[in-house]
Write a protein that holds these residues in place. Structure first.
Motif, PDB file in Angstrom:
ATOM      1  N   VAL A  95     -10.519  45.884  14.925  1.00  0.00           N
ATOM      2  CA  VAL A  95     -11.708  46.127  13.955  1.00  0.00           C
ATOM      3  C   VAL A  95     -11.305  46.944  12.864  1.00  0.00           C
ATOM      4  N   GLY A 140     -11.716  40.690  19.453  1.00  0.00           N
ATOM      5  CA  GLY A 140     -12.561  40.547  18.201  1.00  0.00           C
ATOM      6  C   GLY A 140     -13.676  39.464  18.524  1.00  0.00           C
ATOM      7  N   TYR A 141     -14.801  39.841  17.550  1.00  0.00           N
ATOM      8  CA  TYR A 141     -15.619  38.665  17.434  1.00  0.00           C
ATOM      9  C   TYR A 141     -15.638  37.873  16.101  1.00  0.00           C
ATOM     10  N   ARG A 165     -17.792  42.266  13.615  1.00  0.00           N
ATOM     11  CA  ARG A 165     -18.003  42.500  14.858  1.00  0.00           C
ATOM     12  C   ARG A 165     -19.486  42.046  15.514  1.00  0.00           C
TER      13      ARG A 165
END
Length: 916
Positions: A143, A520-521, A173
């Motif tokens: 991030v 991570g998203y 995120r």
């Protein structure tokens, strides 16, 4: 608005009254009982927008009397309720809107005229890359890198969030756009005020990502469009389309033990690809629906682009309501959805007569078997027991011209590790290369799985396969197994809800034990953001010229997409991703061979660690609740401290600077107040001659930028170091980078050159081989128009508007192909590039075209002609003439084309000039 059929009515729900365009009232004049669900939604859309100009009673009647077997010939104007964007395609959309504000002012209009009229929501999900993996700190570090790399893009989006009305941004995120859409943004039934009255109508959506179709799983009609078409919809322009044919897909029975929703969707994809459903709607029905959870339906809807359909939709039923409740929607909204669907005949009644369809396929869910798809197309399904053979078949051609190596056959033997894997002693998987990494020594060979990624909206939206992967990891860890040391492992959850239920069940820790940590998203590996391989692994691959592999739970595995060093890519369910990470190779039959050796010295087989359907069902039932969704989405547009600390400019008009990420594009330079004409093309040269299945990834890659490529050299000239190149996808707001990256995929093959891979062409006047961009600029300096020639399925893949924008900016006037993917053809039209199709049975090879000819395209008749004549004149002066189909399919498309594209058409309208 007009109401020729007197369908206006009132629906009362929860004490509130809503105006509706009643399909029940229309059903008193036309028999709508067996009209497909999806066409009922189109019909309501026309009823509500009837104005006598864009929508007339004629189009309404055409759908009401729909002939299932007829070829589509009636154009309609469809207006989606909203638009959803992701950042790779969303940033250039906002760039275009900002540029349009500049342009409309120059044409005498007001900047505020350029403003979304339909709600537009952008989810930042394509920017995070797997730079760090295999540790608890991976998420935070990735991030941090993401925000550093994308500071300029994010500042621009924050400006857009302030400058435009009706435009919201879901910060980084948070999750993947389609999962956020399914879990939170979708309304299923939309409400809005119009002329002082509250209206209720079906939630419909355009998305700037082809997998927008995931929302079809909950009964929302939507599909992916190019950014330019999305921008037009945002600006209130209806989308022109032909009333489609509808394919019915009947599902019966239920899935067998050990079979996942991923296996099902790969089977469905293969069946529908074989049938041929490009440009058609697909609608699922049958008794099998009651055995499919909403997440399973969404998984099937998600992959509509892979089976080629415009959409793959499921009706609204009790399962849809259950999901709305689970995902934290309000009771009032759920009651509205149920009441509206039942009032409009949109509610699924399994006892009602089956809808009439153009054609019907049928699948007994019990017949589905564990599968993967690969090594380079999502429709190439392979049974689990056939993967090893598939690998052998694929790796032979990949290694045929490799330089000789030693005859050591000990590939894949992990020295000092807990297991020995694979069947290395064969005629394909030869020597391998010795690699030292993190204190371990092992041989790396052909078929080594170097990337194992649980990624993409297709599967991370589905708790059964995610928790199934956790259970596989738990059982594997208990037996002492873990991912092989050469495997780059990752989990990219589609939303924070996924993390919540993995943590609640304790399965996130179990996944971490075998090597899978959250990175991570976002889409990560599925869109090529797989990040670099460890240097030791990269060196080994290069040294041995190895054909290595990835296994990912994604939806796309095209050449060069996942990672430039990985030649074979297989799509699989999350549990199988874990299994192949444990095995570390494709050269194994997991249906009967061991994954490895356990801590007790005994072989461990897949059947030993695979959970039962009941185990998965039990844990899914206990893991999820509405509170999880409510917590995750309580303040979804706010973002974290990093996001809110990004400085961004103010003002209605963007102040462009010298950014290498954001630049005012040249589409509107020198634009006149009046539209132009559609002229014949004379003296064109061929920029590229390509074969079948050229994807939008081939045309406009999203992945890494090579430092010796035209785009890389440009960035270096601007003071950008190679470590800060980021990706093509992240730089889609800068046309200077993107035009240089057009046709720059490392795996694309221009047949004008002999066996050369990469973005090169023959500059015919001198006979030199050079980068496609460099050749295009030489042709542009000579005022020579260009054409591209290709085979079947040109432009398959992501709805990538830069594949059309870059083509235009290179100077290409026309693309001649055997067939086009739906969205890409539309994008070409929308950018003013003419799509032409060979007559059936003809192609470049049958006509003897080499690409060294000059081309004339005549007989266009201002775009009104359905065919044109192409004259190819060879270097020897000999001429070949053939006829092509002109794929300007509707009057609206011809209108757009005369204006130079959709955006120019909209601009002229908004500037107060009469659109021709």
């Amino acid at each position: 608005m007009l109401d020729s059929f007197a369908t206006r009515d009132t629906l009362t729900v929860n004490g509130s009254q809503y105006q509706i365009a009643s399909l029940t009232k229309l059903g008193q004049r036309f028999d709508l009982k067996t009209l497909p669900f999806s066409l009922k939604i189109l019909l309501e859309n026309l009823l509500r927008h009837e104005d006598g100009v864009n929508v007339t009673s004629k189009e309404i009647e055409a759908i009401a009397k729909w002939d299932a077997k007829a070829e589509p010939d009636t154009e309609i104007a469809f207006m989606p309720a909203r638009v959803v964007l992701q950042d790779f395609t969303g940033v250039p959309c906002v760039v275009d809107l900002a540029a349009m504000r500049d342009a409309v002012v120059k044409l005498g209009g007001d900047a505020k005229q350029i403003n979304p009229l339909a709600p537009a929501e952008l989810v930042i999900d394509h920017s995070v890359q797997v730079d760090v993996y295999g540790s608890e700190s991976a998420l935070e570090k990735n991030v941090e890198i993401e925000f550093h790399r994308n500071q300029e893009r994010y500042a621009f989006l924050r400006w857009g969030q302030k400058a435009f009305d009706n435009f919201k941004v879901v910060p980084p995120r948070t999750g993947i756009v389609h999962q956020v859409n399914l879990e939170h943004l979708a309304r299923v039934v939309f409400t809005a005020e119009k002329d002082g009255k509250a209206w209720a109508y079906p939630d419909t959506v355009f998305g700037t990502d082809s997998h927008t179709t995931m929302i079809n799983g909950i009964g929302v009609l939507g599909w992916g469009v190019g950014g330019i078409e999305a921008e037009a919809a945002m600006l209130g322009q209806p989308s022109s389309m032909l009333i489609p044919q509808v394919v019915g897909f009947k599902l019966t029975g239920k899935l067998s033990e050990g079979v996942t929703a991923t296996d099902l969707v790969l089977t469905v994809t293969q069946m529908l690809r074989k049938l041929g459903v490009v440009g058609k709607f697909v609608e699922f029905f049958g008794s099998g629906l009651k055995h499919l959870a909403l997440a399973d339906r969404a998984t099937i809807g998600n992959m509509a682009p892979e089976y080629g359909a415009t959409c793959g939709i499921f009706p609204i039923d009790q399962e849809a309501l259950n999901y709305l409740h689970l995902s934290g929607r309000s009771d009032d909204q759920i009651k509205l959805v149920e009441a509206y669907a039942k009032a409009q005949g949109l509610w699924h009644d399994e006892n009602a007569a089956e809808p009439r369809f153009t054609t019907t396929l049928e699948l007994n869910l019990a017949d589905v078997k564990p599968s993967l798809a690969g090594p380079k197309r999502p429709q190439d399904r392979v049974l689990l027991e056939g993967v090893q053979k598939s690998f052998h078949d694929a790796v032979g051609p990949l290694t045929a011209n490799r330089r000789p190596r030693s005859d050591d056959t000990s590939a894949f033997i992990a020295e000092g590790g807990s297991s020995a894997i694979g069947n290395p002693a064969n005629d394909i998987t030869d020597a391998g290369v010795r690699v030292e990494k993190d204190g371990e020594s092992f041989k790396l060979g052909d078929g080594a799985v170097v990337i194992a990624a649980i990624t993409s909206c297709t599967n991370t939206s589905n708790p059964s396969v995610m928790l199934g992967a956790g259970l596989v990891a738990k059982k594997a860890a208990a037996k002492g197994l873990k991912a092989q040391p050469w495997v780059k492992t990752s989990i990219g959850p589609g939303s924070k809800v996924v993390t919540d239920y993995l943590e609640k069940t304790g399965l996130l820790k179990e996944l971490e034990k075998v090597g899978f940590f959250i990175v991570g998203y976002g889409c990560t590996t599925c869109i090529g953001n797989s990040g670099p391989l460890p240097p030791e692994i990269s060196k080994g691959i290069a040294e041995g010229d190895l054909a290595v592999a990835s296994v990912l739970s994604g939806n796309r595995n095209f050449e060069g997409r996942v990672h430039p060093e990985v030649k074979m890519n297989y799509l699989a369910s999350p549990p199988l991703v874990v299994a192949y990470a444990l095995a570390g190779t494709l050269d194994v039959d997991l249906s009967k061979d061991p994954l490895g050796t356990g801590s007790d010295g005994k072989p461990v087989y897949l059947k030993d660690i695979w959970p039962t359907n009941q185990e998965i069902s039990d844990i899914v039932g206990s893991a999820l609740n509405p509170e999880m969704f409510e917590k995750s989405y309580s303040d979804v547009f706010k973002g974290d401290t990093r996001w809110n600390h990004i400085a961004s400019p103010d003002g209605d008009v963007y102040q462009w600077d010298d950014s290498t990420y954001i630049k005012n594009p040249p589409y509107f330079e020198g634009m006149s107040k009046e539209p132009g004409t559609i002229d014949d093309v004379h003296g064109a040269r061929v920029l590229g001659l390509f074969g079948d299945s050229i994807t939008t990834d081939h045309i406009s890659p999203a992945g890494s930028i090579k430092k010796d490529s035209p785009a890389g050299r440009f960035l270096i000239s601007k003071g950008v170091e190679p470590k800060d190149f980021n990706s093509y996808g992240s730089r889609r707001g800068n046309d200077d980078v993107m035009v240089r990256g057009t046709f720059a995929n490392i795996r694309i093959k221009n047949l004008m050159l002999d066996g050369v891979e990469g973005g090169y062409t023959l500059y015919v006047p001198s006979g030199e081989q050079m980068a496609i961009y460099d050749a295009a600029m030489k042709y542009k300096a000579d005022k020579t128009p260009l054409v591209v020639i290709a085979g079947k399925e040109y432009g398959t893949g992501s709805s990538r508007d830069w594949a059309a924008k870059g083509t235009l900016l290179l100077g290409v006037k026309a693309v001649i192909a055997e067939s086009f993917e739906r969205i890409h053809r539309s994008n070409l039209v929308g950018m003013g590039v003419l799509p032409l199709q060979f007559e059936d049975g003809q192609n470049a090879q049958s006509l003897g075209l080499t690409g060294k000819e000059t081309f004339d395209v005549t007989g266009l008749n201002g775009g009104e002609s359905k065919t044109a004549k192409v004259t190819a004149t060879g270097p020897d002066g000999k001429k070949k003439e053939f006829t092509v189909k002109v794929l300007l399919l509707t009057p609206k498309e011809r209108q757009f084309f005369r204006h130079g594209g959709i955006l120019q058409y909209v601009l002229r309208q908004l500037a107060g000039k009469k659109a021709a």
